[in-house]
Design an enzyme around this catalytic site. Structure first.
Site, PDB file in Angstrom:
ATOM      1  CG  HIS A  25     -62.928  -5.293   5.421  1.00 37.07           C
ATOM      2  ND1 HIS A  25     -61.560  -5.176   5.398  1.00 37.07           N
ATOM      3  CD2 HIS A  25     -63.419  -4.053   5.679  1.00 37.07           C
ATOM      4  CE1 HIS A  25     -61.229  -3.912   5.642  1.00 37.07           C
ATOM      5  NE2 HIS A  25     -62.336  -3.213   5.812  1.00 37.07           N
ATOM      6  CD  GLU A 212     -62.995   2.503  11.337  1.00 33.85           C
ATOM      7  OE1 GLU A 212     -63.968   1.738  11.484  1.00 33.85           O
ATOM      8  OE2 GLU A 212     -61.907   2.136  10.841  1.00 33.85           O
TER       9      GLU A 212
END
Length: 377
Positions: A25, A212
């Site tokens: 990211h 996740e």
């Protein structure tokens, strides 16, 4: 898993290895020094530290609390500072510069463009700024890149459609895919179904954060409802395996589908520990996934928040899971096989930027040439 072998795979050697990163990211991978400089430029006074080393430690300590929600808290600072074209271009340029210094030969970086419009920028201006930085760095440092646009699970489907349209509009400028990120629990991916259907109809690429902070159902939905080509994290796919004494004794239908259809798993070892996706590094399902022949790729997720680099991730793979040089080469090749890049370019990079350097390194070390490259397809 292979066992570690001589020569010693230390950080200096691992930094030389050609690597591929598919899951990182932009706003989670800034330099602490840049954060401080950008804050000074605009008079932002919310940072908790004023020295780069201390600030980096603060981000890491804040993220390393075993909770995805807590892990995400630090992003409010980086996002606040990435609200101008100059700041976005700089962050993108430095992102690739730092990647190349770490041995990365191809990188896909993702971000949520709408989070950078709070001070008046439009979505097109945001995209142009980031792509300018990436293109400049790609030329200056002779590396490849792709940009991925993220929508967020907790936001509206209408916004996701708008962001999907944005990603598609920039496919010829360096945008290579569309992603859905954010907290999984309570925010199922199929609430954004029309955005994914649009991406599919336009023959574009999809990766989705799944497995996740929620179980296999999240991965199943990402694949079978939303048409994901890759799965971000995927850690909890282990819950579709029966494991005894560290060995898989039964593979569930979902896990078998992932294996059979060569669905890439974007594994982020240290981030998974920091967000609580795995209780300990030793308990991470990474070696199980590798032994089953899954298309495992290794990634950093957020270099700043997790205080990591690709070299650090490779070190964990070596020191915790016994990966040897062959296993690391397979991880790099898996990453390039799974990239959202045209096939001919993927093949070129595999042979010229991954296999050739690994072969050269083996020669320098006096090791025999590897007879079979790349492992499973």
């Amino acid at each position: 898993m292979p066992s570690a072998s001589s020569p010693t795979l230390d950080a200096n050697l691992l930094r030389r290895l050609p690597k591929v990163v598919l899951h990182e990211h932009l706003d989670g991978s800034m330099r602490p020094s840049t954060i401080l400089e950008l804050a000074a430029e605009i008079g932002y006074d919310q940072l908790p530290e004023s020295e780069p080393g201390a600030l980096g430690r603060w981000f890491f300590e804040g993220a390393d609390r075993g909770s995805l929600a807590q892990y995400l808290e630090g992003f409010r600072h980086t996002i606040a500072l990435l609200q101008t074209e100059a700041a976005l271009e700089r962050a993108a340029y430095e992102y690739l510069e730092d990647s190349v210094a770490d041995g990365v030969v191809y990188s896909e970086v993702r971000f949520a463009p709408h989070l950078h419009t709070f001070e008046g920028l439009g979505l097109d201006a945001v995209m142009h700024a980031v792509l300018r930085g990436l293109r400049r760095a790609a030329v200056d440092f002779d590396t490849g890149f792709g940009l991925i646009v993220c929508a967020l699970r907790n936001e509206s489907e209408e916004l996701s459609i708008k962001l999907a349209e944005l990603a598609i509009a920039y496919r010829d400028e360096g945008c290579v895919g569309f992603d859905l990120a954010g907290e999984e629990a309570g925010h199922p991916a199929n609430r954004h179904l029309r955005a994914f259907q649009l991406v599919q109809r336009m023959n574009f690429n999809i990766t989705i954060h799944a497995g996740e902070s929620f179980g296999p159902e999240s991965i199943w939905q990402a694949l079978q409802y939303c048409g994901a080509h890759r799965i971000g994290h995927g850690t909890r796919l282990v819950e579709d395996l029966a494991v005894h004494d560290g060995k898989v004794i039964k593979v569930g239908n979902l896990a078998q589908y992932v294996i059979d259809h060569r669905i890439p798993i974007e594994v982020c070892l240290q981030s998974n520990l920091h967000t609580g996706a795995t209780p300990t590094m030793e308990a991470h399902p990474f070696p199980l996934f590798v032994d089953l022949g899954m298309r495992v790729t290794l990634n950093t997720d957020n270099r700043l928040m997790s205080g990591t680099t690709m070299t650090d991730e490779y070190l964990v793979a070596v020191n915790t899971f016994g990966c040897d040089l062959d296993a690391l080469e397979t991880l790099s090749i898996n990453g390039m096989k799974s990239a959202f890049l045209h096939y001919d370019e993927r093949v070129r990079i595999i042979y010229e930027r991954i296999k050739a350097p690994f072969a050269k390194l083996r020669g320098e070390m006096g090791l025999e040439a590897r007879q079979i490259y790349g492992g499973p397809a």
